[in-house]
Design an enzyme around this catalytic site. Structure first.
Site, PDB file in Angstrom:
ATOM      1  N   HIS A   1      10.532 -35.546 -18.058  1.00 41.11           N
ATOM      2  CA  HIS A   1       9.288 -34.825 -18.415  1.00 41.11           C
ATOM      3  C   HIS A   1      10.090 -33.729 -19.653  1.00 41.11           C
ATOM      4  CE1 HIS A   1       5.876 -34.436 -16.082  1.00 41.11           C
ATOM      5  NE2 HIS A   1       6.895 -34.653 -15.206  1.00 41.11           N
TER       6      HIS A   1
ATOM      7  N   LYS B   1       1.367 -20.057 -22.479  1.00 41.89           N
ATOM      8  CA  LYS B   1       2.110 -20.950 -21.907  1.00 41.89           C
ATOM      9  C   LYS B   1       3.703 -19.994 -21.735  1.00 41.89           C
ATOM     10  CE  LYS B   1       1.635 -22.616 -26.717  1.00 41.89           C
ATOM     11  NZ  LYS B   1       1.756 -24.136 -25.772  1.00 41.89           N
ATOM     12  N   ARG B   2       4.408 -20.777 -21.017  1.00 45.69           N
ATOM     13  CA  ARG B   2       5.935 -20.409 -20.535  1.00 45.69           C
ATOM     14  C   ARG B   2       6.679 -19.922 -21.948  1.00 45.69           C
ATOM     15  NH1 ARG B   2       7.364 -20.372 -15.417  1.00 45.69           N
ATOM     16  NH2 ARG B   2       9.138 -19.054 -15.663  1.00 45.69           N
TER      17      ARG B   2
ATOM     18  N   LYS C   1       9.742 -22.728 -27.808  1.00 47.40           N
ATOM     19  CA  LYS C   1       8.489 -23.053 -28.008  1.00 47.40           C
ATOM     20  C   LYS C   1       7.515 -21.297 -29.368  1.00 47.40           C
ATOM     21  CE  LYS C   1       7.451 -23.889 -22.877  1.00 47.40           C
ATOM     22  NZ  LYS C   1       6.267 -24.926 -22.616  1.00 47.40           N
TER      23      LYS C   1
ATOM     24  N   THR D   1       0.376 -29.774 -22.476  1.00 46.15           N
ATOM     25  CA  THR D   1      -0.974 -29.451 -22.193  1.00 46.15           C
ATOM     26  C   THR D   1      -2.324 -28.508 -22.678  1.00 46.15           C
ATOM     27  OG1 THR D   1      -0.559 -28.994 -19.679  1.00 46.15           O
ATOM     28  CG2 THR D   1      -0.474 -31.153 -19.945  1.00 46.15           C
TER      29      THR D   1
ATOM     30  N   LYS E   1      -6.618 -28.685 -23.323  1.00 45.56           N
ATOM     31  CA  LYS E   1      -7.417 -28.070 -22.490  1.00 45.56           C
ATOM     32  C   LYS E   1      -8.222 -27.484 -23.748  1.00 45.56           C
ATOM     33  CE  LYS E   1      -3.920 -27.874 -19.080  1.00 45.56           C
ATOM     34  NZ  LYS E   1      -3.507 -27.056 -18.134  1.00 45.56           N
TER      35      LYS E   1
HETATM   36  O1  73E Z   1       6.072 -30.621 -22.671  1.00 42.27           O
HETATM   37  C1  73E Z   1       5.472 -30.360 -20.893  1.00 42.27           C
HETATM   38  C2  73E Z   1       4.715 -31.053 -20.203  1.00 42.27           C
HETATM   39  O2  73E Z   1       3.717 -31.327 -20.983  1.00 42.27           O
HETATM   40  C3  73E Z   1       7.005 -30.162 -19.852  1.00 42.27           C
HETATM   41  O3  73E Z   1       7.802 -28.871 -21.200  1.00 42.27           O
HETATM   42  C4  73E Z   1       7.203 -29.801 -19.426  1.00 42.27           C
HETATM   43  O4  73E Z   1       6.484 -30.614 -18.538  1.00 42.27           O
HETATM   44  C5  73E Z   1       5.063 -30.643 -18.712  1.00 42.27           C
HETATM   45  C6  73E Z   1       4.200 -31.978 -18.360  1.00 42.27           C
HETATM   46  O5  73E Z   1       4.973 -32.963 -18.388  1.00 42.27           O
HETATM   47  C7  73E Z   1       8.022 -29.692 -18.070  1.00 42.27           C
HETATM   48  N1  73E Z   1       8.473 -28.944 -17.316  1.00 42.27           N
HETATM   49  C8  73E Z   1       9.802 -28.845 -16.514  1.00 42.27           C
HETATM   50  N2  73E Z   1      10.551 -29.724 -17.678  1.00 42.27           N
HETATM   51  N3  73E Z   1       9.267 -30.248 -18.096  1.00 42.27           N
HETATM   52  C9  73E Z   1       9.948 -28.501 -15.450  1.00 42.27           C
HETATM   53  C10 73E Z   1      12.021 -28.416 -15.414  1.00 42.27           C
HETATM   54  C11 73E Z   1      12.221 -27.858 -14.796  1.00 42.27           C
HETATM   55  C12 73E Z   1      11.637 -26.802 -13.773  1.00 42.27           C
HETATM   56  C13 73E Z   1      10.062 -26.462 -13.870  1.00 42.27           C
HETATM   57  C14 73E Z   1       9.851 -27.467 -14.668  1.00 42.27           C
END
Ligand code: 73E
Length: 775
Positions: free
Chosen positions: A326, A511-512, A517, A619, A623
């Site tokens: 991810h 978003k976070r 970002k 994501t 939405k």
């Molecule tokens: O771009 C997003 C993505 O849409 C990405 O940053 C996020 O996953 C979403 C779903 O695919 C994400 N979260 C984490 N890594 N990528 C993450 C890593 C460590 C702890 C918690 C979350």
């Protein structure tokens, strides 16, 4: 009364000795939920036949379940009528806190996947952790983030069923605990299939030491219990970063082992010790590297309890598991120190060594001498992403560009070794929650025109395209947008005490909080507009409300500084009578799934402005799109696929692309831009010239330095804010100008909605099911 309505009344009476007009919100919530659960109980308990897919994830951000479950069961209307007839506001459940067992996109994606799988008849079990406290609650004190524990259980947990008889024992080097499962029904739309989300709770083997208690050592007597419960006590509040802590490793092994033990036992109960069909019975998807310790764990089970040799066990493991990546942010790639891993998981470590040995042999056979980028164990660290790629049959990214970056720049050595394993599965979101439920007005608008097939077959949205040419439809769309802005205004007034100007353009970034970002870039551009209006440089400007929502990881110093900065910008703008009829800046507190459901339908512009190559997918961009907001964004993540499908001319794309950044990365000089561009200098200087104050924390000076000087761990302006600043301002002002012709703007919005078909998680799940899981 309808049978379901009667069941609710009965529940209130039997469980709470009360009735409709007198029940508290909490009683109502629990009674309605339990009555609904009973209607699908039999379907839920039906055993699954055929292959089952299992989704292992440290986070499931399901959000408030009552509305979505009632919708999927077809009971939403009946329930609302019952409430209305009893003089109760049908929105009462808005006060019920949604459980927040996830940080952001990764956890919410898992929840969308569960909804989509159940709706499409894919047997998919979710496995995760039942955190006692979810993601912290956020409020602001003088513009600074304050955190508070999220006690989601205070509302009760009517959707979960505790299964004491299915608890399993988990052994660590220094303790053993029970993992007790709580099962939640995942109800597909139409209620034909009900899957399960199983969340594990950690409990002590012996809750209490009587001898210590008798010796009046009260704290010591409950030490074991506290240590056990600590494992599932809190969700780590980091998104996109790796905490690397002992407790986090325990959490990961805790739910991985509990889930694999259960799967293994279920298989053995049915098939005995013939493991040849294991991988045809179960497919296990690893949601990022967080559950990767499942790999050596299954090896351990197959070799100790199943008495297999290593090689046949490895073959089963590899056929069973698949891995989703991810993020490629270096700070998120999980590594565990060898000594920590050995001390926490002494029974698992030998299987990591076996994996490393097999890899070493393979590298020798392939004549690869330089092994440092491959080794699972390297320089005293265990590399989890490597393990996940090596011991599974599939590694996927979450948007086209992200998968290409994995293959060509993040992990090219692995792609060279196993090209056939790499594949893309672009993310999606469920249109049930993110359109049908959160925007019933727009849902009705769509259904009036193309029927309601889109609820389970989102590709049908294409049929909406001709209505972009229809003036009456455009007008009605604008009216709906206005309604959603008014509803948001009511909600925001109650939650945050803000008064929204609902005639304004709504420009939203939620978003976070993370540097990549670029919320700070957004704030800089707002300041530029502010100065532009005050100086007379910007003469025509359609009044705009800029909205932010974001939580910062509590230990992320810069992110907290950025929150304070945006709140200061908001104060500057909102209290300045020269401009506050033209612009408004708002930072909502405690942004979460419920807030998102109000904000996203009200948006005209969707801010997706990450540095190219950093946001794996995103994501919220999807939405916003399906709710008719135009994307103001960079060539990054799924934005690229979104605008390819909806037309670049119907969105606002700006800024450097990955290949541009690649070319300039060694020569980039933000100081030059700062010196040469007065508008850049002006907004940057607000960090240090006293225009805005950080309350003596030093935050703003540090942000300023991070851009112009860099820091020991990064180059100056490593997310290229100053590079993209002017193009961003131009794109933003262009969108603002275009909005003057609302009719033309509405056409673009409708074209975006009509092009949202591919961004349903139904499509994503179909692809996982067909191409990876073979279910
Ligand atoms: O771009 C997003 C993505 O849409 C990405 O940053 C996020 O996953 C979403 C779903 O695919 C994400 N979260 C984490 N890594 N990528 C993450 C890593 C460590 C702890 C918690 C979350």
């Amino acid at each position: 009364m309808q049978p379901f309505q009667e069941a609710i009344v009965k529940k209130l009476k039997e469980e709470y000795h009360t009735e409709l007009g007198k029940a508290t919100t909490k009683q109502l919530y629990n009674a309605v939920s339990k009555a609904a659960l009973e209607t699908c109980w039999d379907t839920w308990q039906k055993p699954v036949t055929g292959k089952t897919a299992c989704y292992l994830s440290a986070e499931f951000l399901v959000g408030r379940l009552i509305h979505s479950n009632l919708l999927n069961l077809g009971l939403l209307g009946e329930t609302e009528n019952l409430l209305k007839d009893a003089g109760i506001n049908p929105n009462v459940f808005e006060d019920v806190e949604d459980d927040a067992l996830g940080n952001g996109g990764l956890g919410r994606l898992a929840a969308c996947f569960l909804d989509s799988a159940a709706t499409q008849g894919v047997p998919l079990m979710g496995y995760g952790i039942r955190y006692r406290y979810g993601l912290f609650k956020q409020h602001f004190a003088y513009g600074c983030q304050q955190e508070e524990a999220d006690d989601w259980l205070s509302w009760g947990d009517p959707w979960s069923v505790r299964r004491d008889d299915e608890k399993v024992r988990i052994n660590f080097g220094d303790q053993s605990v029970w993992a007790v499962p709580y099962d939640m029904p995942i109800i597909g739309y139409g209620g034909k299939m009900v899957n399960t989300l199983r969340l594990w709770q950690a409990e002590a083997i012996a809750p209490f030491d009587f001898n210590l208690f008798n010796e009046q050592k009260y704290n010591d007597s409950v030490q074991q219990k506290n240590d056990a419960e600590a494992i599932s006590a809190v969700l780590y509040p980091n998104d996109d970063t790796d905490a690397g802590k002992r407790l986090r490793l325990k959490q990961q092994y805790f739910f991985s082992s509990a889930s694999l033990q259960t799967i293994f036992a279920a298989y053995t109960a049915k098939n005995g010790t013939d493991y040849s069909k294991f991988a045809d019975t179960y497919a296990v998807q690893l949601n990022d590297t967080h559950p990767t310790v499942s790999i050596p764990e299954l090896l351990r089970l197959l070799m100790t309890q199943g008495h297999l040799e290593f090689e046949p066990a490895f073959q089963i493991v590899q056929k069973t598991f698949a891995y989703t990546n991810h993020t490629i942010m270096a700070e998120a790639l999980e590594k565990w120190s060898l000594s920590l891993f050995q001390s926490v998981l002494p029974e698992v470590y030998p299987y990591v060594v076996l994996l490393q040995n097999r890899l070493s042999n393979e590298l020798v056979k392939k004549n690869i001498a330089e092994t440092s980028k491959y080794n699972l164990i390297q320089d005293g660290m265990i590399h989890m992403a490597r393990m996940a790629i090596y011991a599974t049959h599939s590694t996927n990214g979450v948007a086209k560009i992200h998968t290409e970056i994995i293959k060509n720049s993040a992990l090219p050595e692995w792609y060279a070794l196993y090209p056939e394993r790499f594949n893309n599965k672009t993310n999606g979101v469920t249109q049930r929650r993110w359109l049908a439920l959160c925007n019933r007005e727009l849902a009705a608008f769509i259904t009036d025109r193309i029927g309601n097939g889109w609820i389970t077959d989102f590709a049908q949205l294409e049929k909406l395209k001709p209505y972009a040419e229809d003036a009456a439809s455009r007008k009605q769309f604008l009216q709906i947008k206005r309604t959603k802005k008014d509803q948001l205004a009511d909600y925001m007034y109650r939650k945050d005490n803000f008064g929204l100007n609902t005639g304004n353009i709504f420009d939203i970034q939620v978003k976070r909080l993370h540097e990549y970002k670029r919320q700070l870039l957004n704030a800089f551009s707002i300041l530029d507009i502010y100065f532009g209006i005050k100086d007379g440089r910007i003469k025509e400007f359609n009044p705009t409300t800029f909205i932010f929502g974001a939580k910062a990881a509590p230990g992320y110093y810069r992110a907290k500084g950025i929150i304070k900065f945006i709140n200061e910008v908001a104060n500057l703008v909102n209290y300045d009578n020269d401009v506050n009829r033209k612009m408004q800046v708002i930072f909502v507190s405690n942004y979460n799934v419920s807030y998102a459901e109000k904000l996203i339908p009200a948006a005209d512009l969707s801010e997706q402005i990450s540095t190219a190559g950093t946001e794996a997918s995103g994501t919220s961009n999807m939405k916003f799109m399906m709710n008719g907001a135009l994307t103001l964004g960079t060539y990054d993540g799924a934005n690229i696929e979104i605008v390819q499908n909806a037309g670049e001319e119907n969105n606002y794309i700006f800024g450097a692309r990955v290949e541009d950044l690649e070319k300039i990365k060694d020569s980039y000089d933000p100081k030059k831009l700062y010196a040469e561009q007065p508008r850049i200098k002006r907004v940057m200087d607000t960090l240090i010239d006293g225009t805005l104050t950080d309350g003596g924390t030093g935050w703003f000076q540090e942000l300023y330095n991070s851009i112009l000087e860099g820091a020991s761990w990064h180059k100056p302006d490593n997310y290229y804010l100053l590079l993209d600043f002017l193009p961003y301002c131009d794109a933003r002002l262009q969108a603002n100008k275009d909005y003057a012709d609302q009719d033309a703007f509405a056409k673009k919005c409708l074209l975006n909605i009509a092009a949202a078909g591919p961004f349903t998680s139904d499509r994503t799940i179909q692809q996982y099911a067909e191409e990876i899981w073979h279910v």
